[in-house]
Design a protein around this motif. Structure first.
Motif, PDB file in Angstrom:
ATOM      1  N   LYS A  87      77.376 -30.141 -23.764  1.00 25.36           N
ATOM      2  CA  LYS A  87      78.165 -28.791 -23.186  1.00 25.36           C
ATOM      3  C   LYS A  87      76.770 -27.651 -23.716  1.00 25.36           C
ATOM      4  O   LYS A  87      76.401 -26.977 -22.061  1.00 25.36           O
ATOM      5  N   PRO A  88      76.104 -27.523 -24.176  1.00 23.47           N
ATOM      6  CA  PRO A  88      75.248 -26.002 -23.920  1.00 23.47           C
ATOM      7  C   PRO A  88      74.169 -26.302 -23.154  1.00 23.47           C
ATOM      8  O   PRO A  88      73.475 -25.279 -22.122  1.00 23.47           O
ATOM      9  N   SER A  89      73.591 -27.214 -22.599  1.00 19.48           N
ATOM     10  CA  SER A  89      72.561 -27.958 -21.404  1.00 19.48           C
ATOM     11  C   SER A  89      73.158 -27.722 -20.392  1.00 19.48           C
ATOM     12  O   SER A  89      72.480 -27.308 -19.094  1.00 19.48           O
ATOM     13  N   ILE A  90      74.738 -27.631 -19.991  1.00 18.78           N
ATOM     14  CA  ILE A  90      75.494 -27.605 -18.689  1.00 18.78           C
ATOM     15  C   ILE A  90      74.776 -26.424 -19.014  1.00 18.78           C
ATOM     16  O   ILE A  90      74.673 -26.158 -17.537  1.00 18.78           O
ATOM     17  N   VAL A  91      75.665 -25.423 -19.724  1.00 18.71           N
ATOM     18  CA  VAL A  91      75.757 -24.425 -19.655  1.00 18.71           C
ATOM     19  C   VAL A  91      74.074 -23.522 -19.854  1.00 18.71           C
ATOM     20  O   VAL A  91      74.327 -22.351 -18.610  1.00 18.71           O
ATOM     21  N   TYR A  92      73.545 -23.780 -20.073  1.00 15.15           N
ATOM     22  CA  TYR A  92      71.573 -23.145 -20.007  1.00 15.15           C
ATOM     23  C   TYR A  92      71.661 -23.320 -18.523  1.00 15.15           C
ATOM     24  O   TYR A  92      71.012 -22.701 -17.708  1.00 15.15           O
ATOM     25  N   VAL A  93      71.934 -24.152 -17.866  1.00  9.76           N
ATOM     26  CA  VAL A  93      71.605 -25.027 -16.350  1.00  9.76           C
ATOM     27  C   VAL A  93      72.312 -24.170 -15.197  1.00  9.76           C
ATOM     28  O   VAL A  93      71.504 -23.425 -14.442  1.00  9.76           O
ATOM     29  N   VAL A  94      73.335 -23.978 -15.993  1.00 11.98           N
ATOM     30  CA  VAL A  94      73.954 -23.324 -14.823  1.00 11.98           C
ATOM     31  C   VAL A  94      73.615 -21.074 -14.916  1.00 11.98           C
ATOM     32  O   VAL A  94      73.792 -20.475 -13.947  1.00 11.98           O
ATOM     33  N   ILE A  95      73.490 -20.843 -15.987  1.00 12.22           N
ATOM     34  CA  ILE A  95      72.775 -19.683 -15.878  1.00 12.22           C
ATOM     35  C   ILE A  95      71.513 -19.943 -16.090  1.00 12.22           C
ATOM     36  O   ILE A  95      71.293 -18.764 -15.646  1.00 12.22           O
ATOM     37  N   PHE A 153      69.423 -27.167 -34.930  1.00 11.32           N
ATOM     38  CA  PHE A 153      68.713 -26.652 -33.178  1.00 11.32           C
ATOM     39  C   PHE A 153      69.890 -25.786 -32.850  1.00 11.32           C
ATOM     40  O   PHE A 153      69.012 -25.002 -32.487  1.00 11.32           O
ATOM     41  N   ILE A 154      70.951 -26.050 -32.740  1.00 17.20           N
ATOM     42  CA  ILE A 154      71.642 -25.354 -31.894  1.00 17.20           C
ATOM     43  C   ILE A 154      71.904 -23.698 -32.277  1.00 17.20           C
ATOM     44  O   ILE A 154      71.854 -22.986 -31.590  1.00 17.20           O
ATOM     45  N   GLY A 155      71.869 -23.710 -33.972  1.00 14.18           N
ATOM     46  CA  GLY A 155      72.462 -22.807 -34.865  1.00 14.18           C
ATOM     47  C   GLY A 155      71.304 -22.266 -34.969  1.00 14.18           C
ATOM     48  O   GLY A 155      71.077 -20.807 -34.675  1.00 14.18           O
ATOM     49  N   PHE A 156      70.458 -22.243 -34.237  1.00 15.25           N
ATOM     50  CA  PHE A 156      68.767 -21.705 -34.675  1.00 15.25           C
ATOM     51  C   PHE A 156      68.166 -21.607 -33.088  1.00 15.25           C
ATOM     52  O   PHE A 156      67.770 -20.648 -32.765  1.00 15.25           O
TER      53      PHE A 156
END
Length: 190
Positions: A87-95, A153-156
């Motif tokens: 999910k974060p990868s999708i969010v980062y690509v969209v942003i 990783f995702i927390g830092f």
């Protein structure tokens, strides 16, 4: 300089508050559903606050809210950890794609400063987009190849990389602005 720092840092923290809450709770080993619900509530509150004050909601705030609501719903419905990790990868690509729009960083600069440093802000807008794309790739690599390391990783990393780029960005903008003030000129924003 502290006025410019506050002017830039305030909206950056405010715009990212939902993600910050989510990442902090996840890093503290809070249940995924609780962290997602808290991040969603904060993202909704940010948009609601802007609407209550009669201020326009920035495109990135709307995008962030939609992505948080969509991902929160999918996370709660599926409970699938692979979705949560991707999910974060999708969010980062969209942003990152949204950040490719010229002038999106203008809201982070005092209006009287824009003629002086608008061109630098525009270039950094593309640098920020590149960092978002790179973070998306890094997230996928860690999620797939180094799954046990993903929570750390995702927390830092996303927050640390944003703070690092913010520090570099802010310092360069201040140096350029001071140099241009000494030279007595302003650069027109295209």
């Amino acid at each position: 300089m502290s006025k410019q720092l506050f002017y830039a840092l305030g909206p950056l923290i405010f715009d990212s508050l939902g993600v910050i809450v989510f990442a902090l709770l996840l890093a503290l080993d809070v249940d995924l559903i609780v962290a997602t619900a808290a991040g969603t509530a904060v993202a909704c509150a940010v948009v609601g606050w802007e609407l209550l004050r009669g201020r326009p909601v920035a495109a990135l705030q709307w995008l962030s809210l939609v992505m948080v609501l969509f991902s929160a719903g999918a996370t709660m419905l599926t409970g699938d950890p692979r979705f949560v990790m991707a999910k974060p990868s999708i969010v980062y690509v969209v942003i990152g794609a949204a950040m490719l729009r010229r002038g999106w960083m203008n809201r982070y600069v005092a209006p009287e400063e824009l003629p002086l440093i608008g061109d630098v802000m525009e270039k950094f807008g593309f640098v920020w987009a590149g960092m978002m794309f790179a973070t998306a790739v890094a997230n996928l690599v860690v999620a797939i190849a180094f799954t046990p390391w993903w929570p750390a990783f995702i927390g830092f990393f996303p927050m640390a990389s944003k703070l690092g780029l913010f520090a570099v960005h802010f310092a360069i903008v201040q140096i350029v602005a001071n140099r241009r003030r000494r030279m007595g000129g302003a650069v027109a924003v295209e």
